[in-house]
Design an enzyme around this catalytic site. Structure first.
Site, short mmCIF file in Angstrom:
data_model
loop_
_atom_site.label_atom_id
_atom_site.label_comp_id
_atom_site.label_asym_id
_atom_site.label_seq_id
_atom_site.Cartn_x
_atom_site.Cartn_y
_atom_site.Cartn_z
CG HIS A 121 -2.19 -0.79 1.01
ND1 HIS A 121 -2.20 -2.17 1.00
CD2 HIS A 121 -3.47 -0.42 0.79
CE1 HIS A 121 -3.43 -2.60 0.80
NE2 HIS A 121 -4.22 -1.56 0.67
CG ASP A 122 5.01 3.23 1.62
OD1 ASP A 122 5.30 4.01 0.70
OD2 ASP A 122 5.38 3.41 2.78
#
Length: 596
Positions: A121-122
């Site tokens: 998700h980063d």
């Protein structure tokens, strides 16, 4: 190749034929990995497209912004004529779907499974097209498919204006280690997560994520998330806010914006360090990789030397962190399509969440009693946010810590992920459910990721010539032959990574590890904030001290929830199952050890 690189290749190829690199004494294993990494840095980084303006490479303005292209480690292979050969739903049903949960025993827990999703998700998410595709289950497997058919959006294919790699995919997340999972990948999201007071981020009074009026969690990236990822976001928002408090106390004239920026740098560096010398070490649990990952951060001279004398020598002696300038090896920084493929690790997720009772005393291994099994469908999306609120942060984290993750093997893909409600770009539920196992097989083909044998050839690894080269499991060989016949060249990369014989101590395949070897180093050495700007002037003296004294996720947990660590963690790492015995001391110096 240069003559010297040909010599390097012949050496590593000879070792590969013997299959012994991981059995070599640690120092020789490191030499093998260094030679391999050099070859991959020179011959397995391919640029894809021009990039908009970024900010973390002072020598390349176009690197790493939202909207940049995914790069390549292996040349793309056009599979437009074989997108459905063999059918993805057949592959998912006959080779991937979990029959009975196989776990990672004590090596890897559900926090570790959540961590890699926290990282994804980063780093990466593909931009979608507006055109939909439909997959329909063939009659021979329809009874075993939770969805008989499903629709999804194609990956958007954009022109690159290059002679080679003329088209590519767009990353809607920033691929740097910049903490965008907490802060967002654009200005709009950043405004939502900040309090604009003392540099801090929003968090609820109960220690979990705050929510907007629609019940959607407020954090940098919550699309297609679940309670495990949300709990890590909440923990590192506390980390960010604690850094703000320390900086505010130390530097009283610091205003909101400066506090926010410095705290973001510090928190992002802590996340990167935890991933490098804690999570990855548990994933690849061998002395050679322990030495290698600590070498990436501290260099061969080690932490004590670096703490006392600073960065001395180049990347080998002093490590990648603190180099005088970033090194992108002549190719604009990006994450790659192949990196995306080897990070397909949904097998790590369990069938249900084991909720533990944290209101009683633990047993001698610090293990809490089980209250109930919660279906994973209750732990994802909006429902997952509601469930985690009822559980509370402590019960959520302790339960994750004491539950083993699934193993990355054939027949271990969670069935519940084959009937999944996906999110649109506004984090709202889509009307069409998806079969994620079949979709992942399709995505690799659609994005021109080489199939297993070509993937290995592209990485200077020996391809298989028969199924017995891949696995010694007779049931797996029969199933592979049933789906692919005797044509090993058709083998999908996802299936090959799960079927491949594992190195002792490795939770992932050797093929996946080779991408890790290249890209784990690249994420650090190409980033100015881990190289030329990793200093007291940029991070502040107090901020740099914070990073340098944090060694593990366990340190972060102890900082914010000391009662959790003291009462419930028996293991050496917070990524191991928490009731596991701590690592035994080894009197032999790390570089002199010989793997068992």
């Amino acid at each position: 190749m240069t003559a010297l690189d040909i010599f390097r290749f012949l050496i590593i190829h000879s070792i590969d034929k013997l299959g012994v690199w991981h059995k070599l004494p640690v120092i020789l294993g490191l030499l093998y990995l260094a030679a391999r990494r050099h070859l991959h840095q020179r011959y397995n980084l391919f640029n894809v497209g021009k990039s908009p303006v970024g900010y973390t490479d002072p020598f390349d303005d176009g690197a790493g912004a939202q909207g940049t292209f995914f790069g390549r480690n292996v040349h793309p292979v056009d599979q437009s004529k074989t997108l459905l050969t063999p059918d993805p739903m057949v592959v998912a049903t006959k080779l991937l779907t979990r029959r009975k949960l196989k776990d990672n025993e004590k090596q890897f827990n559900v926090i570790a499974a959540s961590w890699i999703q926290f990282m994804v998700h980063d780093w990466m998410d593909h931009m979608e097209d507006t055109e939909q595709v439909e997959l329909v289950a063939p009659s021979k497997v329809a009874d075993g498919c939770p969805l008989k058919s499903f629709k999804f959006f194609k990956t958007k294919e954009a022109s690159t204006d290059l002679f080679e790699n003329r088209t590519g995919s767009i990353n809607t997340r920033t691929p740097w280690w910049d903490g965008s999972v907490l802060y967002g990948s654009n200005e709009e999201m950043l405004k939502k997560v900040r309090t604009y007071k003392d540099g801090k981020l929003k968090i609820d009074d109960d220690g979990l994520l705050a929510h907007d009026k629609d019940g959607i969690a407020i954090s940098g990236d919550v699309r297609n998330s679940w309670a495990g990822v949300s709990s890590l976001q909440a923990l590192f928002i506390k980390e960010h806010n604690a850094v703000c408090d320390v900086l505010k106390k130390e530097y009283e004239d610091m205003e909101d914006e400066d506090l926010y920026r410095r705290a973001r740098l510090v928190t992002s560096a802590v996340i990167a360090k935890v991933h490098t010398i804690d999570w990855t070490v548990e994933l690849l649990k061998t002395d050679t990789l322990l030495a290698g990952m600590r070498g990436n951060w501290y260099g061969l001279l080690g932490k004590k030397f670096k703490d006392k004398f600073g960065h001395v020598g180049g990347s080998i002696l002093g490590g990648l962190v603190g180099l005088k300038k970033p090194n992108n090896h002549g190719v604009t920084y990006s994450l790659t399509e192949e990196f995306t493929s080897v990070y397909r690790m949904h097998q790590l997720l369990p069938d249900s969440f084991y909720l533990r009772d944290v209101d009683v005393d633990p047993d001698e291994n610090k293990s809490p009693p089980l209250i109930k099994n919660v279906p994973m469908s209750n732990m994802i999306g909006l429902k997952g946010e509601e469930t985690s609120k009822k559980m509370g942060f402590t019960a959520l984290l302790v339960s994750m810590g004491h539950q083993s993750s699934g193993a990355l093997d054939l027949w271990n893909y969670p069935v519940w992920l084959r009937d999944l409600i996906a999110h649109d770009t506004d984090n709202k539920d889509r009307p069409d459910h998806v079969d994620l196992a079949a979709l992942e097989v399709y995505r690799d083909r659609e994005r021109k990721v080489a199939r297993y044998n070509d993937f290995r050839r592209g990485l200077f690894l020996i391809p298989i010539s028969k199924w017995e080269d891949l696995t010694d499991n007779p049931t797996a060989i029969t199933a592979l032959r049933d789906v692919y016949g005797d044509d090993v060249e058709q083998l999908d990369i996802l299936v090959g990574l799960m079927a491949e014989k594992k190195i002792k101590g490795f939770a992932i395949s050797e093929t996946a590890f080779i991408i890790f070897l290249l890209m784990a180093s690249r994420r650090l050495e190409a980033d100015s904030f881990f190289t030329c700007y990793f200093n007291e002037e940029v991070y502040t003296k107090k901020g740099l001290e914070w990073v340098n004294t944090t060694e593990s996720l366990k340190d972060v947990i102890e900082r914010h929830h000391p009662e959790i660590s003291k009462k419930w963690i028996n293991s050496s790492s917070a990524f191991s199952v928490w009731d596991a015995p701590p690592n035994k001391p080894n009197p032999i110096p790390l570089y002199l050890r010989i793997p068992h």
